[in-house]
Design an enzyme around this catalytic site. Sequence first.
Site, PDB file in Angstrom:
ATOM      1  N   ILE A   9       0.898  -0.999  -0.094  1.00 48.54           N
ATOM      2  CA  ILE A   9      -0.136   0.012   0.124  1.00 48.54           C
ATOM      3  C   ILE A   9       0.881   1.208   0.140  1.00 48.54           C
ATOM      4  O   ILE A   9       2.026   1.108   0.361  1.00 48.54           O
ATOM      5  CB  ILE A   9      -0.854  -0.015   1.197  1.00 48.54           C
ATOM      6  CG1 ILE A   9      -0.374  -0.128   2.479  1.00 48.54           C
ATOM      7  CG2 ILE A   9      -2.159  -0.902   1.027  1.00 48.54           C
ATOM      8  CD1 ILE A   9      -1.111  -0.224   3.698  1.00 48.54           C
ATOM      9  N   ASP A  10       0.380   2.340  -0.450  1.00 49.82           N
ATOM     10  CA  ASP A  10       1.349   3.343  -0.710  1.00 49.82           C
ATOM     11  C   ASP A  10       1.816   3.963   0.678  1.00 49.82           C
ATOM     12  O   ASP A  10       1.321   3.760   1.710  1.00 49.82           O
ATOM     13  CB  ASP A  10       0.260   4.828  -1.171  1.00 49.82           C
ATOM     14  CG  ASP A  10      -0.247   4.288  -2.571  1.00 49.82           C
ATOM     15  OD1 ASP A  10       0.262   3.710  -3.299  1.00 49.82           O
ATOM     16  OD2 ASP A  10      -1.235   4.761  -2.888  1.00 49.82           O
ATOM     17  N   MET A  11       2.747   4.976   0.690  1.00 47.55           N
ATOM     18  CA  MET A  11       3.342   5.473   1.736  1.00 47.55           C
ATOM     19  C   MET A  11       2.333   5.959   2.630  1.00 47.55           C
ATOM     20  O   MET A  11       2.371   5.976   3.754  1.00 47.55           O
ATOM     21  CB  MET A  11       4.420   6.368   1.452  1.00 47.55           C
ATOM     22  CG  MET A  11       5.359   6.947   2.734  1.00 47.55           C
ATOM     23  SD  MET A  11       6.815   7.947   2.176  1.00 47.55           S
ATOM     24  CE  MET A  11       5.677   9.571   1.355  1.00 47.55           C
ATOM     25  N   ARG A  47      -7.344   5.871  -5.506  1.00 48.34           N
ATOM     26  CA  ARG A  47      -7.281   7.236  -5.763  1.00 48.34           C
ATOM     27  C   ARG A  47      -7.644   7.314  -7.267  1.00 48.34           C
ATOM     28  O   ARG A  47      -8.279   8.718  -7.408  1.00 48.34           O
ATOM     29  CB  ARG A  47      -5.593   7.491  -5.412  1.00 48.34           C
ATOM     30  CG  ARG A  47      -5.249   7.084  -3.814  1.00 48.34           C
ATOM     31  CD  ARG A  47      -3.635   7.106  -3.664  1.00 48.34           C
ATOM     32  NE  ARG A  47      -3.241   8.320  -4.141  1.00 48.34           N
ATOM     33  CZ  ARG A  47      -1.977   8.549  -4.076  1.00 48.34           C
ATOM     34  NH1 ARG A  47      -1.094   7.464  -3.942  1.00 48.34           N
ATOM     35  NH2 ARG A  47      -1.589   9.780  -4.317  1.00 48.34           N
TER      36      ARG A  47
END
Length: 303
Positions: free
Chosen positions: A136-138, A237
Amino acid sequence: MEERSLKAGRSGERIDRFLSEDLEDLSRSYIQKLLKEGRILVNGKPVKANYKLNEGDEILVAIPDPEVLDIRPENIPLDILYEDSDILVVNKPKGMVVHPSPGHYSHTLVNAILWHCGDQLSGINGVLRPGIVHRIDMDTTGSLLVCKNDRAHQILAEELKEHSITRRYHAIVCGNLKEDSGTVNAPIGRHPVDRKKMSTKSSNGRHAVTHYRVLERFGDYTYIECELETGRTHQIRVHMASIGHPILGDAVYGPAKCPFRLEGQTLHAKILGIRHPTTGEYLEFDAPLPDYFLALLERLKKL
């Protein structure tokens, strides 16, 4: 060395552009480097970066083994949701990178799990991503699955590929969604101009489906749950932005200015459900919302 085989779906596109969109984990510059080194063959022969594909071309990409880097264990506290001899499920905090990459060789989740698990990690994804099945993204928080052995990794990677893993995210989006629920079915690939972004307007987008439902409305903002049917890079997103409701705090796909002091998008991987690789039992893990997210919901209720 890793080898990947692909087939061109249509004619006229440069091979470097086609591969950079289809192989999301490889940059266009790296693909061009592989082409120069003769590591990419089309119908058995090396080609240049400007080679234009023909429909049905057989492409073989030979990716050399990564350099052995000194990725060191670090004593970083983990919020563990579940652990046994096969798997580890952690609640990833905001701002933590999942695995080492240029500029991020320390203080990542991998550094933390190396300390916690020692040599009990799957080696399938190499030295940079030991045990990592998905990421998953930062600035996205929440449930992340780690495998402790190759057998568990292979089984769960196949589940992920077949879309049989449950992944439900909570998010706050800009605007007031018209419907109480809906589905975004739009392919996702590299942005045609900005190569650091993903887009539903890519010429070589891959099938992507996101289901959403409204949890609470705040006038100018909506609290929603999103369930992934597929798992493309930045999927939620990109999909929510594509229908005019970008995620609050997302400076990449949403407004540059945010009325709240946020560090990245308000997106949380809340529910993760899997079939256990050994017992076959269905397990579901629920990562509590982070404090900043709860505080923001309370603030929105008072607006």
